[in-house]
Write a protein that holds these residues in place. Structure first.
Motif, mmCIF file in Angstrom:
data_model
loop_
_atom_site.group_PDB
_atom_site.id
_atom_site.type_symbol
_atom_site.label_atom_id
_atom_site.label_comp_id
_atom_site.label_asym_id
_atom_site.label_seq_id
_atom_site.Cartn_x
_atom_site.Cartn_y
_atom_site.Cartn_z
ATOM 1 N N THR A 2 27.384 -44.760 -13.072
ATOM 2 C CA THR A 2 27.027 -45.197 -11.723
ATOM 3 C C THR A 2 28.109 -44.735 -10.761
ATOM 4 N N GLY A 55 20.983 -41.683 -16.995
ATOM 5 C CA GLY A 55 21.575 -42.907 -17.510
ATOM 6 C C GLY A 55 23.001 -42.693 -18.003
ATOM 7 N N GLY A 69 22.600 -44.801 -12.398
ATOM 8 C CA GLY A 69 22.219 -44.461 -13.763
ATOM 9 C C GLY A 69 20.793 -43.969 -13.898
ATOM 10 N N GLU A 70 20.087 -44.541 -14.896
ATOM 11 C CA GLU A 70 18.723 -44.106 -15.195
ATOM 12 C C GLU A 70 17.780 -44.313 -14.010
#
Length: 393
Positions: free
Chosen positions: A117, A114, A108-109
């Motif tokens: 995953t 974000g 993510g982020e």
């Protein structure tokens, strides 16, 4: 990509976004009613209409979307490709580790985008989507991933509700489940076709290894909220005298038995208890049971017929019950994945629990997310895992 939406950021939050904070939350947006069409590209501007950042609109429990770049650049296929390639390169050592074949390849982020995953389970890749917004980029992300890695199959899990049912299988060859992966030389049975859970939480890899290598030999081990018994398997392989795995879910018996079986471990000294953990603590205290090592890893929120648990409200009191059933000289592995408080506050819970019990303690070591679960300093809540090994005296 679609035309972008101008998002006017409240001046109180301009500095936060310029410094790299990635989450777009409601209070920061002055023209919130202009946000329409999840997946839309957002151009964040200040009160003078100057460029601040660019991201996308996607509602999830954390906010309204994610900042992807502070450069005035396009969010296009090339952008996604560069982020994914960079993330894969960072995980290169894992691809050559025969003892660990399950790990995260995009977080993510922490890896610059974000909302999703990607995990690798010995060549079967699992993409977790956390909003309709990021899911709009599915075709681009899947196409890039399929070109960048050698894969057996690609699966997905939509962790948001859009009312549309889709097969978890995306492309490649379908797995014959369980597939067997390895972690630090230990086998795990993995299912990518049984709802949200796969069979193991990859973020606890380093903690499990420490339990096996340092804390289990000759010890009686209690593993609470045990899920499929991963901590217990590592403890048993670390020559624990006995393990007891306790979880309320009926499936925990079958799943934990399977994990022991595929590692060649019998159940004579490895016990599995299907019971509400809160009730088990009371039972153990009443019977004056004591354990050398207690693993306490509750979910952030849990509800049973008689108990409701919230980590940020109840962890201290739960830990007090664990102290009661831990031998003097024993160890508690206290863990939480609750993102609403940091390690300092978690250690305050621990200190208060021991003070209120009139017991002394010593912190032996601390752990957070492993290296493949990349995080960024600007988004500290993304580093959600907190584990503390505590010596009880």
């Amino acid at each position: 990509m679609d035309s972008e939406i101008i998002v006017r950021i409240n001046k109180r939050y301009i500095k936060k976004y310029k410094e790299g904070y990635p989450l777009i939350f409601k209070e920061a947006v002055n023209n919130i009613h202009d946000l329409k069409g999840e997946g839309a590209i957002l151009k964040l501007v200040d009160d003078k209409n100057k460029f601040v950042a660019r991201g996308y609109f996607g509602r999830q429990n954390k906010g309204y979307g994610w900042v992807l770049t502070r450069k005035d650049e396009a969010i296009d296929r090339k952008f996604f490709q560069n982020k994914i390639i960079t993330a894969l390169n960072k995980r290169a050592p894992f691809y050559f580790d025969e003892d660990t074949t399950a790990y995260r390849v995009f977080n993510g982020e922490g890896d610059g985008i974000g909302g999703f995953t990607i995990d690798n389970y010995d060549g079967y890749y699992l993409i977790n989507w956390y909003s309709k917004g990021i899911y709009r980029f599915k075709d681009i992300i899947v196409e890039i991933l399929s070109r960048m890695v050698v894969y057996k199959g690609i699966y997905q899990k939509k962790r948001f509700d859009d009312g549309i049912e889709e097969d978890d299988f995306v492309m490649g060859e379908k797995g014959e489940f369980p597939i067997i992966v390895r972690e630090s030389g230990v086998n795990f049975a993995i299912y990518l076709d049984e709802g949200d859970m796969t069979g193991v939480f990859l973020d606890q890899r380093e903690v499990r290894k420490r339990i096996r290598d340092k804390y289990s030999k000759g010890k009686t081990v209690l593993n609470t909220f045990s899920y499929t018994g991963a901590f217990s398997v590592f403890a048993a392989l670390g020559d624990a005298k006995s393990t007891t795995s306790v979880d309320l879910a009926n499936r925990s018996l079958e799943k934990t038995t399977e994990q022991f079986n595929i590692n060649g471990l019998d159940l004579d000294t490895n016990h599995i208890v299907v019971e509400d953990v809160f009730n088990y603590f009371k039972y153990a205290a009443k019977k004056e049971m004591k354990f050398d090592l207690v693993i306490l890893d509750p979910p952030s929120f849990a509800k049973s017929k008689k108990n409701i648990f919230s980590a940020d409200r109840d962890y201290k009191d739960l830990l007090k019950e664990v102290i009661d059933i831990t031998e003097d000289g024993g160890v508690i592995a206290a863990s939480t994945n609750c993102a609403s408080f940091n390690m300092d506050k978690f250690k305050k819970f621990i200190d208060t629990a021991f003070v209120e019990k009139g017991k002394r303690y010593r912190i032996l070591e601390e752990h957070s997310l492993p290296v493949d679960f990349a995080t960024i300093e600007e988004f500290r809540e993304g580093n959600y895992l907190k584990v503390v090994f505590i010596s009880v005296s």
